[in-house]
Design an enzyme around this catalytic site. Structure first.
Site, mmCIF file in Angstrom:
data_model
loop_
_atom_site.group_PDB
_atom_site.id
_atom_site.type_symbol
_atom_site.label_atom_id
_atom_site.label_comp_id
_atom_site.label_asym_id
_atom_site.label_seq_id
_atom_site.Cartn_x
_atom_site.Cartn_y
_atom_site.Cartn_z
ATOM 1 C CB SER A 1 -0.891 0.008 1.235
ATOM 2 O OG SER A 1 -0.087 0.201 2.378
ATOM 3 C CE LYS A 2 -2.922 5.239 -2.749
ATOM 4 N NZ LYS A 2 -4.095 6.048 -2.848
ATOM 5 N NE ARG A 3 -2.222 4.126 4.853
ATOM 6 C CZ ARG A 3 -3.071 3.111 5.032
ATOM 7 N NH1 ARG A 3 -2.954 2.334 6.067
ATOM 8 N NH2 ARG A 3 -4.033 2.889 4.180
#
Ligand code: GLU
Length: 480
Positions: free
Chosen positions: A252-254
């Site tokens: 994910s982006k995180r």
């Protein structure tokens, strides 16, 4: 298979403009692109911007830029379908469904629904809509008026039986209809939900194969009910398994995943990303791992996409990037890295640099001048005196050297070649009665300041006579 074999394949990429495309989105787009192009079909773009709260200004253009840069532009890229421009169309189709008794207006208030939910949770039940409004009369005129004022519309889901999604990657997936809620298809603000918009648009765009991430698999039975309600032929579906990070968590982006345009800014090459991403879930059924886009179009088959999740591996991406960087010619490297002398860019072609930015940083540092302690100049089997003699010998030779014609680097009329420099350095070794380590090592350190670096000959060619003279003089100064 639902689609007959001689039909033209049309796939689509349907991102929500809520931010950048990351590796996962790029893979979805790439597989949809490859699958359509494999059979000479179309690959279309649709911007799914019905969730107004999550919109990020400019992200639709950045999505288009990402596809362009990767080299997988959609065929309708200049005029993609944009859902927010189609509210009348969704409304028209919603009225059609109400009229045929397949959908109904729900007048339950937010508070009522919330109460219902809480009561169910208290009883330990999974919260579901009670279907209270399901039996309301579907008068078209009244419905139209209600929609005008802003009403919610729900789809009548079957109350029993199984809904089977026949997925091209994972086979038949069964859903228990009684567990599926009467889905909202039109919201009170007049915007459709994802389900309605996506089915209407896939139908109107003539999409034959829906290729998307498996997070949408649970929505697919609702879509099938919609296709049936409209009396439309449904497309084939292929749901791609997720991509995990090194910790086996959803990428994910995180969790470290950068956007495609960030990779670009960091000096990754489109062909490296394409090659790497293509192997996230697709198995070429051979040992081969290097594929250009054209070869991927030729080789790609959905049936060779596996169900198990792919794992993102930064080291492997860097391996591909280094490979494609090494393959660039000097002109291309100038574009990518900067206007360095050809001989300096040849260092990059030798490999060892994962990205164009790392290569640029290396050359910047190389030309800025080395920083090192005098002791590094002395090879472990040498001593200060022999090192000094070696450096002075080389300096004398080089200062007086007029170079030769042909090949090598032209530095104010001086043409150097690998062989010429080799014979200069070896000549000093011989004449001074030194060993290679007394000469080649300190010259290399004088030029690079590093314990490990390209060879002294490569560095001399890259830096040119003036710089070489200056750095050897500095080295002599350090030892003296
Ligand atoms: N808008 C959805 C997304 O961004 C697309 C779902 C689909 O492809 O049907 O993931």
């Amino acid at each position: 298979m639902k689609q007959s074999n001689n039909i033209k394949v049309i796939t689509r990429f349907a991102p929500s403009p809520t931010g950048e495309i990351h590796i996962g989105g790029a893979r979805t787009a790439l597989f949809a692109y490859l699958f359509s192009k494999h059979s000479g079909g179309d690959f279309l773009l649709r911007i799914e911007d019905t969730d107004r709260e999550r919109l990020v200004e400019g992200s639709d253009q950045r999505i288009i830029d990402s596809l362009n840069w990767l080299g997988i532009a959609a065929d309708n890229q200049n005029k993609p379908m944009i859902q927010s421009e189609r509210l009348d169309i969704y409304k028209k189709y919603t009225l059609e469904l109400i009229n045929s008794g397949k959908a109904y207006i729900c007048t339950c208030t937010k508070e009522e629904l919330e109460k219902e939910r809480e009561a169910q949770i208290k009883k330990g039940l999974a919260p579901r809509y009670s279907k209270k409004c399901r039996s309301q009369i579907s008068d078209l005129k009244i419905s139209e008026e209600l929609l005008e004022k802003g009403a919610t519309v729900r789809l009548k889901m079957p109350e029993s039986g199984k809904i089977i999604v026949d997925d091209l990657i994972r086979g038949k997936v069964e859903f228990d209809a009684s567990l599926l809620d009467d889905q909202i298809i039109l919201k009170s603000d007049g915007f459709p939900t994802y389900h309605l918009a996506s089915v209407v648009d896939d139908h109107e765009m003539g999409i034959t194969h829906v290729i998307r991430s498996d997070e949408w698999l649970p929505s697919t039975p609702k879509h099938l009910v919609l296709y049936q309600a409209f009396g439309w032929q449904e497309p084939d579906f292929a749901h791609l398994s997720m991509i995990l990070d090194a910790d086996k968590k959803k990428l994910s982006k995180r969790h470290g995943a950068k956007s495609i345009l960030e990779y670009k800014e960091q000096g990754y090459l489109a062909e490296a990303l394409i090659n790497y991403i293509s192997l996230l879930g697709w198995n070429p059924k051979s040992e081969r791992e290097l594929f250009g886009l054209e070869e991927l179009v030729k080789e790609f088959e959905l049936r060779n996409v596996h169900v198990s999740p792919a794992v993102f591996d930064q080291v492997r991406l860097d391996f591909f990037n280094e490979h494609y960087l090494r393959e660039k010619n000097i002109e291309e490297l100038k574009e990518l890295i900067g206007q360095y002398p050809d001989e300096a860019l040849k260092l990059i072609q030798r490999g060892g640099y994962a990205t164009a930015n790392i290569a640029r940083d290396y050359l910047d540092k190389l030309f800025k001048g080395p920083e090192y302690g005098a002791s590094l100049l002395v090879f472990k089997k040498s001593n200060r005196e022999a090192t000094l003699r070696g450096l002075k010998g080389v300096l004398g030779e080089i200062k007086g050297d007029k170079g030769e014609q042909g090949g090598g680097r032209d530095n104010e009329g001086i043409v150097w070649t690998d062989e010429r420099l080799q014979s200069i350095l070896s000549g000093v070794v011989e004449r001074e009665g030194l060993s290679n380590g007394d000469v080649f090592w300190p010259v290399r350190v004088a030029l690079s300041g590093e314990e490990k670096s390209p060879s002294p000959l490569e560095l001399m060619l890259a830096l040119g006579k003036d710089v070489v003279v200056k750095r050897i003089e500095e080295a002599i100064g350090k030892l003296g």
